[in-house]
Design an enzyme around this catalytic site. Structure first.
Site, mmCIF file in Angstrom:
data_model
loop_
_atom_site.group_PDB
_atom_site.id
_atom_site.type_symbol
_atom_site.label_atom_id
_atom_site.label_comp_id
_atom_site.label_asym_id
_atom_site.label_seq_id
_atom_site.Cartn_x
_atom_site.Cartn_y
_atom_site.Cartn_z
ATOM 1 N N GLY A 1 -7.410 -12.719 24.209
ATOM 2 C CA GLY A 1 -7.461 -12.985 22.774
ATOM 3 C C GLY A 1 -8.283 -11.934 22.076
ATOM 4 N N GLY B 1 -11.083 -11.391 18.992
ATOM 5 C CA GLY B 1 -12.001 -11.938 18.007
ATOM 6 C C GLY B 1 -12.265 -10.889 16.958
ATOM 7 C CG ASP C 1 -19.473 -18.789 14.235
ATOM 8 O OD1 ASP C 1 -18.993 -19.469 13.295
ATOM 9 O OD2 ASP C 1 -18.919 -17.770 14.678
#
Ligand SMILES: Nc1ncnc2c1ncn2[C@@H]1O[C@H](COP(=O)(O)OP(=O)(O)OP(=O)(O)O)[C@@H](O)[C@H]1O
Length: 476
Positions: A57, A59, A183
């Site tokens: 993935g 980010g 976060d």
């Protein structure tokens, strides 16, 4: 630029012991495992040359690859960022590397069974790259699970995962030198091979005690939709900002809807859920896609805890130890044997109208016989009066459509960037910070409702953590 946080491996002295999360004295005594320092070639070989096949993935601060290490004995995830060399995207690159440095710094001090722990790192100046090596999580993110169109986690799984993350956050907050994650969101929670939830992405996390200079000088950061609206300036930061984000996460876990979801009215999860919780309409916020609804007591306690976490008055939010206690007791109820649960449910259903007064973890139930709904006093969550609704659950508000899986944007702002709270939040007063959000408008779906379907593009964390050095240099 001076965005430096060098990882001093030797300084990695404290560790959060998962078995003693509520006993900081005992947990401090454990030595931290040594971080491994990898060579670039080692990681390139482990990731098949950072091939597309190993890509996990992307980010906002780099790409993540699956790595097979130690002759296949160790699986890891490698986060790769580029070291800045100047130029137009110099600031972004600084920010990415700085976040990786920050992650290395924090993860080298803390380990926890419900965190995605660090294995090691690699700095290759020749290739201008920094790589963070962490435990591999094979089952995607909690966000993927909650918003998947096919498989929806059961209530037991959701409660278990919520408890695991609450324990991890509590461990961070109660450490000798506390850490505020900043976060917390479903896409930063990864699911391991046993279905456990692990807190990840410490790029924006801040370590230190209240009053530390670098805490006071680091600009607000976080993710739109999860960001505490009271956190507008560096001095506003407390552990209660994490509590707020956790409350949003809990609402998302209960409802299966996104923190900001334009398929709902109102789109902001707090504005949507809290009024329903205040009115005691707990069933209306439950994810209607799961067939076996838990007992009202479970939903009620989860919903009230979530609503308390997102209180606008920071001081009135619970701390994470209280959240852990609550989720622990909810988990016990939800795990109780089906026979016991049936009995409990029957006894709940027999009482026509029930007023519940919750004070911290104690729940006193007053049965009001023959009382009508009008007579039931329903006040705000703060007053901790709730009415259990005995009518059939009101599922799916009219605007709910699942044509899109939407994802709230990770926006963090540190350094030069600025970030503001969710525009849907009623913050009051003049906001000192701003943010932008990309919204794609799509009109393709024939639905009964008139609102246009909108989709948010994938969230990205943005931000730069200013180092202690930067802060002190500024003062000088
Ligand atoms: N330890 C891991 N194991 C398996 N997959 C991972 C791991 N870490 C990250 N990933 C995958 O890589 C993706 C990108 O992760 P990363 O932490 O860089 O960004 P993000 O958290 O999704 O976004 P942002 O940086 O904007 O917050 C994740 O969504 C996840 O799918």
């Amino acid at each position: 630029m001076g965005y430096l946080l060098s990882c001093n491996v030797e300084s990695a002295v404290s560790i959060c012991d998962p078995h003693n999360w509520n006993n900081p004295r005992r947990s401090r005594s454990k030595p931290s495992p040594k971080l491994r320092i990898f060579t670039y070639d080692e990681l390139a070989a482990a990731t098949n040359g950072f091939s597309a096949g190993n890509f996990l993935g992307k980010g906002s601060h780099g790409r993540v690859y699956k790595a097979v290490l130690d002759g296949g004995k160790l699986l890891a995830a490698v986060k790769r960022t580029t070291i800045a060399t100047g130029g137009s995207d110099h600031h972004n690159k600084c920010s990415s590397v700085n976040q990786v440095d920050n992650e290395i710094e924090i993860l080298s001090r803390f380990r926890h069974r419900w965190m995605v722990n660090i294995i090691g790192y690699c700095v290759d100046h020749r290739r201008k790259t920094k790589l963070l090596v962490v435990e591999y999580m094979p089952n995607g993110t909690l966000h993927d699970h909650l918003h998947s169109l096919d498989h929806h986690p059961s209530w037991n799984r959701r409660i278990k995962n919520a408890l695991q993350i609450a324990i991890a956050v509590h461990a961070l907050h109660s450490a000798e030198t506390p850490v505020i994650h900043r976060d917390i969101k479903s896409s930063n929670i990864l699911i391991d091979g046993d279905g456990n939830a692990r807190l990840a992405d410490f790029g924006l996390a801040l370590i230190g005690n209240a009053g530390d200079e670098h805490l006071k000088s680091t600009p607000p950061a976080g993710t739109l939709g999860y960001l505490d609206p009271s956190y507008l300036a560096p001095a506003d930061l407390t552990a209660k900002s994490d509590v707020f984000s956790f409350g949003i996460l809990l609402l998302e876990i209960i409802s299966g809807r996104d923190a900001i979801d334009l398929n709902f009215s109102p789109p902001c999860i707090v504005d949507w859920a809290v009024p329903l919780i205040r009115r005691g309409e707990f069933a209306a916020i439950c994810d209607s896609r799961i067939r076996n609804r838990p007992q009202s007591a479970v939903i009620r306690r989860l919903a009230v805890m979530a609503a308390r976490c997102v209180r606008s008055t920071v001081e009135k939010r619970p701390d994470m130890s209280e959240v852990v206690e609550c989720l622990n007791s909810v988990r016990k109820i939800s795990k109780a044997s089906p026979v016991w649960n049936r009995l409990r449910r029957r006894s709940e259903e027999r009482s026509e109208n029930v007023l519940v007064v919750e004070e911290k973890e104690e729940i006193h139930v007053r049965i009001v016989r023959g009382g009508s709904k009008k007579q039931s006093k329903v006040s705000s969550v703060n007053d901790v009066y709730e009415r259990i609704v005995m009518e059939p659950p009101v599922f799916s508000p009219p605007l709910r459509r699942r044509n899109f899986v939407m994802r709230s944007r990770s926006v963090g702002a540190m350094g030069k960037s600025k970030v503001g709270p969710d525009p849907n939040d009623d913050v009051g007063g003049e906001s000192k910070v701003f943010t932008t959000i990309r919204i794609l408008v799509e009109r393709e779906i024939p639905v009964k409702t008139t609102a246009a379907a909108m989709r948010l593009s994938k969230s990205k964390s943005v931000g730069i953590v200013r180092s202690h050095k930067t802060a002190s240099r500024k003062r000088d």
